[in-house]
Design a protein around this motif. Structure first.
Motif, short mmCIF file in Angstrom:
data_model
loop_
_atom_site.label_atom_id
_atom_site.label_comp_id
_atom_site.label_asym_id
_atom_site.label_seq_id
_atom_site.Cartn_x
_atom_site.Cartn_y
_atom_site.Cartn_z
N PHE A 270 -11.71 -4.84 -9.62
CA PHE A 270 -12.34 -5.74 -8.15
C PHE A 270 -10.70 -5.89 -8.87
O PHE A 270 -10.04 -6.94 -7.54
CB PHE A 270 -13.33 -6.51 -8.61
N GLU A 271 -10.16 -6.10 -9.52
CA GLU A 271 -8.85 -7.35 -9.84
C GLU A 271 -7.59 -6.10 -9.47
O GLU A 271 -7.38 -6.85 -9.06
CB GLU A 271 -8.58 -7.61 -11.61
N ARG A 272 -7.69 -5.15 -9.81
CA ARG A 272 -6.57 -4.03 -9.83
C ARG A 272 -6.78 -4.26 -7.58
O ARG A 272 -5.34 -4.23 -7.97
CB ARG A 272 -6.96 -2.70 -10.10
N GLU A 273 -7.63 -4.23 -7.08
CA GLU A 273 -8.13 -3.94 -5.85
C GLU A 273 -7.25 -5.21 -5.45
O GLU A 273 -7.70 -4.92 -4.08
CB GLU A 273 -8.29 -2.69 -5.92
N ARG A 274 -7.49 -6.19 -6.03
CA ARG A 274 -7.70 -7.37 -5.09
C ARG A 274 -8.58 -7.86 -3.87
O ARG A 274 -8.66 -7.77 -2.67
CB ARG A 274 -6.37 -7.68 -4.50
N ILE A 275 -10.09 -7.64 -4.98
CA ILE A 275 -11.37 -7.68 -4.25
C ILE A 275 -11.99 -8.84 -4.20
O ILE A 275 -12.38 -9.49 -5.66
CB ILE A 275 -12.27 -6.48 -4.70
N ALA A 276 -12.36 -9.54 -3.22
CA ALA A 276 -13.28 -10.47 -2.79
C ALA A 276 -14.69 -10.04 -3.28
O ALA A 276 -14.75 -9.26 -1.94
CB ALA A 276 -12.91 -11.45 -1.64
N ALA B 208 -3.98 -14.22 -4.68
CA ALA B 208 -4.65 -14.40 -4.23
C ALA B 208 -5.17 -14.11 -2.99
O ALA B 208 -6.90 -14.12 -3.03
CB ALA B 208 -5.17 -15.93 -4.54
N ALA B 209 -4.95 -13.97 -2.23
CA ALA B 209 -5.69 -13.26 -1.10
C ALA B 209 -6.05 -12.04 -1.09
O ALA B 209 -5.59 -11.04 -1.51
CB ALA B 209 -4.33 -13.15 0.07
N ARG C 146 -8.77 -12.05 6.42
CA ARG C 146 -7.89 -11.36 7.41
C ARG C 146 -7.73 -10.22 6.02
O ARG C 146 -6.88 -9.44 6.09
CB ARG C 146 -6.80 -11.34 7.81
N PRO C 147 -8.68 -9.91 5.29
CA PRO C 147 -8.12 -8.81 4.79
C PRO C 147 -8.57 -7.24 5.08
O PRO C 147 -8.96 -7.01 6.37
CB PRO C 147 -9.73 -8.74 3.35
N ALA C 148 -7.00 -6.43 4.20
CA ALA C 148 -7.52 -4.92 5.41
C ALA C 148 -7.85 -4.49 4.93
O ALA C 148 -7.81 -3.38 6.37
CB ALA C 148 -5.68 -4.97 4.71
N ILE C 149 -9.42 -4.25 4.13
CA ILE C 149 -10.42 -3.62 4.08
C ILE C 149 -11.33 -4.22 4.45
O ILE C 149 -11.27 -4.59 3.15
CB ILE C 149 -9.70 -2.40 3.27
N VAL C 150 -12.58 -3.82 4.64
CA VAL C 150 -13.68 -4.16 4.33
C VAL C 150 -14.71 -3.38 3.95
O VAL C 150 -15.17 -1.79 4.75
CB VAL C 150 -14.89 -4.53 5.83
N HIS C 151 -15.51 -3.04 2.79
CA HIS C 151 -15.79 -2.25 2.06
C HIS C 151 -17.67 -2.65 1.79
O HIS C 151 -17.65 -3.47 0.83
CB HIS C 151 -15.39 -1.75 0.76
#
Length: 368
Positions: free
Chosen positions: A41-47, A11-12, A79-84
Motif C-alpha cells: 500500500f505504501e510503495r504503490e500509494r494505494i488508497a 499524498a495523492a 483521479r487515481p491512475a488505477i482502480v483495483h
C-alpha cells in the motif's frame, strides 16, 4: 509553500483499491491484510476503501453506501491512475462493478481481481440474462482481470473472450519458526467457514470411519458459522458417535491460528468449491501436511503426492483413506510438510506476489 504542494502531490493516491474491511474475517480480508503488511500500500500509494463489513443487514448496507460514496469521491476528485477491486459473487460483484464503472468514467485504468470459488456458478447459472451480460461486460471492459490460477483464467477467457487476464496467486507470509515437536498425535485441523459447502459433513463422516482404529483422533473445526450450521455440526457429530472428539473453537485471529497450526498433525480442507484458499496456503507455509479437495485453484497450488494429498470433493471413502494415510505414516507427513513449505517459498511468497502486482500497475500506468 512549495514543500506543502509537494506533500499534497505525494499524498495523492496512485491506486484506489476497493474490497472488504481490512479487519474482517474470511479469505479476501486475509489476502488484503498480507498485502498491506508487506508494504504494498505504501510503495504503490494505494488508497483503500471498504464497501463491505461484518454485521447486521443495516450495518452492511451502511458500509456499502459509505464505501461507494468514498470510492466515487476519490475517483472524481483525486483521479487515481488505477482502480483495483477485489470481487466475489452476488452483492460483492454488484458493488465492485459499480466502482469500476465510476473508475472508467473518471479515466482510470481498472482491475477486476476475481476471488471466490462460487463465481463460475454465479456467472453461468445463478445470474439471469441481463446480469450475465453485465458480468461479461464488466470483465471485458476492465483493463485487466486478475485470476488466481490458470484454471480460473481459462474460465474467464471462456466466459468473457475479450477479457485481458493476468494470473496472480494469493500471497502468504512464510513463518520464521517451524512446527517440529509441537504437533499432537491424531489432531486434524480445519480452518474455514463452518458450512456444508466446505465439506464439513464429509469430514465428520470420514473421522467417524477412522475413529475406531485411531483412538487419539481429534477433529478441530475452527471458523465462523451460523447458529443453524453449528447446531447441525454438533448434532451430526453426536449421531456419528464422535461428539467428544470434535472441537469448535470459533473464529481464530492470527496468533490463535498459528497455535492451532502448530498443534495439528495435519490440515484438511475438503471443500466443494474454492478459489485459492488462504487457509490452505497458511497451513503449507507453517509446515503442516495438507489434504484438500481437487477444486478451483487448489490442484495448481497443491500437487497431489508432491506437496500434499488431493481427493475428489464429496468422496467420503477417498477422504477417509487419505486421512488414514497421513495419520499412520509419519514419513509421509514430514515429506509433504517440507515440500508444501518449499512450494510456498518458491511461488506464493509475499515478495513474489507483490512484485507481480507492482509490475501490472506499472504496465497499466504506461497505457494511460
Amino acid at each position: 509553500m512549495a514543500s506543502q504542494r509537494g506533500r499534497r502531490v505525494n499524498a495523492a493516491p496512485r491506486v484506489l483499491m476497493v474490497g472488504t474491511a481490512l479487519d474482517g474475517r474470511g479469505g479476501v480480508a486475509a489476502v488484503l491484510q498480507v498485502l498491506r503488511a508487506a508494504g504494498l500500500f505504501e510503495r504503490e500509494r494505494i488508497a483503500y476503501v471498504a464497501t463491505h463489513a461484518e454485521g447486521r443487514r443495516r450495518a452492511k448496507l451502511g458500509s456499502a453506501l459509505h464505501g461507494l460514496w468514498q470510492a466515487a469521491r476519490i475517483c472524481l476528485q483525486a483521479r487515481p491512475a488505477i482502480v483495483h477491486v477485489h470481487a466475489a459473487s452476488h452483492a460483492s460483484f454488484l458493488r465492485k462493478s459499480l466502482v469500476l464503472l465510476i473508475g472508467r468514467v473518471s479515466g482510470a485504468q481498472t482491475i477486476f481481481h476475481l476471488h471466490g470459488g462460487g463465481f463460475r456458478r454465479f456467472a453461468q447459472e445463478e445470474a439471469g440474462p441481463v446480469l450475465r451480460r453485465w458480468i461479461r461486460h464488466t470483465l471485458e471492459a476492465s483493463s485487466r482481470v486478475i485470476a488466481l490460477s490458470g484454471a480460473w483464467a481459462g474460465f474467464v477467457h471462456e466466459f468473457a473472450p475479450r477479457a485481458r487476464v493476468e494470473i496472480v496467486p494469493n500471497a502468504v507470509p512464510l513463518p520464521v519458526s517451524r512446527r517440529e515437536g509441537r504437533a499432537e498425535a491424531g489432531r486434524i485441523l480445519f480452518l474455514g467457514r463452518i458450512t456444508p459447502g466446505k465439506g464439513v459433513g464429509e469430514l465428520l463422516k470420514a473421522a467417524a470411519l477412522l475413529a475406531p482404529q485411531h483412538p487419539q483422533l481429534r477433529l478441530v473445526l475452527a471458523g465462523e458459522g451460523s447458529p443453524h450450521d453449528l447446531d447441525w455440526v454438533r448434532r451430526r457429530a453426536r449421531e456419528l458417535g464422535i461428539a467428544e472428539r470434535v472441537e469448535l473453537p470459533g473464529w481464530l485471529d492470527g496468533a490463535a491460528r498459528e497455535v492451532q497450526l502448530a498443534r495439528a498433525w495435519l490440515f484438511c480442507l475438503p471443500s466443494h468449491a474454492e478459489g485459492l484458499p488462504m487457509a490452505m496456503l497458511e497451513a503449507m507455509a507453517a509446515g503442516c501436511p495438507v489434504l484438500a479437495s481437487r477444486v478451483g485453484a487448489v490442484p495448481e497450488a497443491l500437487r497431489d503426492g508432491a506437496d500434499g494429498l488431493l481427493v475428489a470433493p464429496r468422496d467420503v471413502p477417498a477422504l477417509a483413506r487419505a486421512l488414514g494415510q497421513l495419520l499412520d505414516d509419519a514419513g509421509l507427513r514430514m515429506r509433504l510438510a517440507q515440500a508444501g513449505r518449499a512450494r510456498i517459498k518458491m511461488t506464493y511468497s509475499t515478495d513474489i506476489v507483490c512484485g507481480r502486482l507492482a509490475a501490472i500497475y506499472q504496465q497499466l500506468a504506461g497505457e494511460e
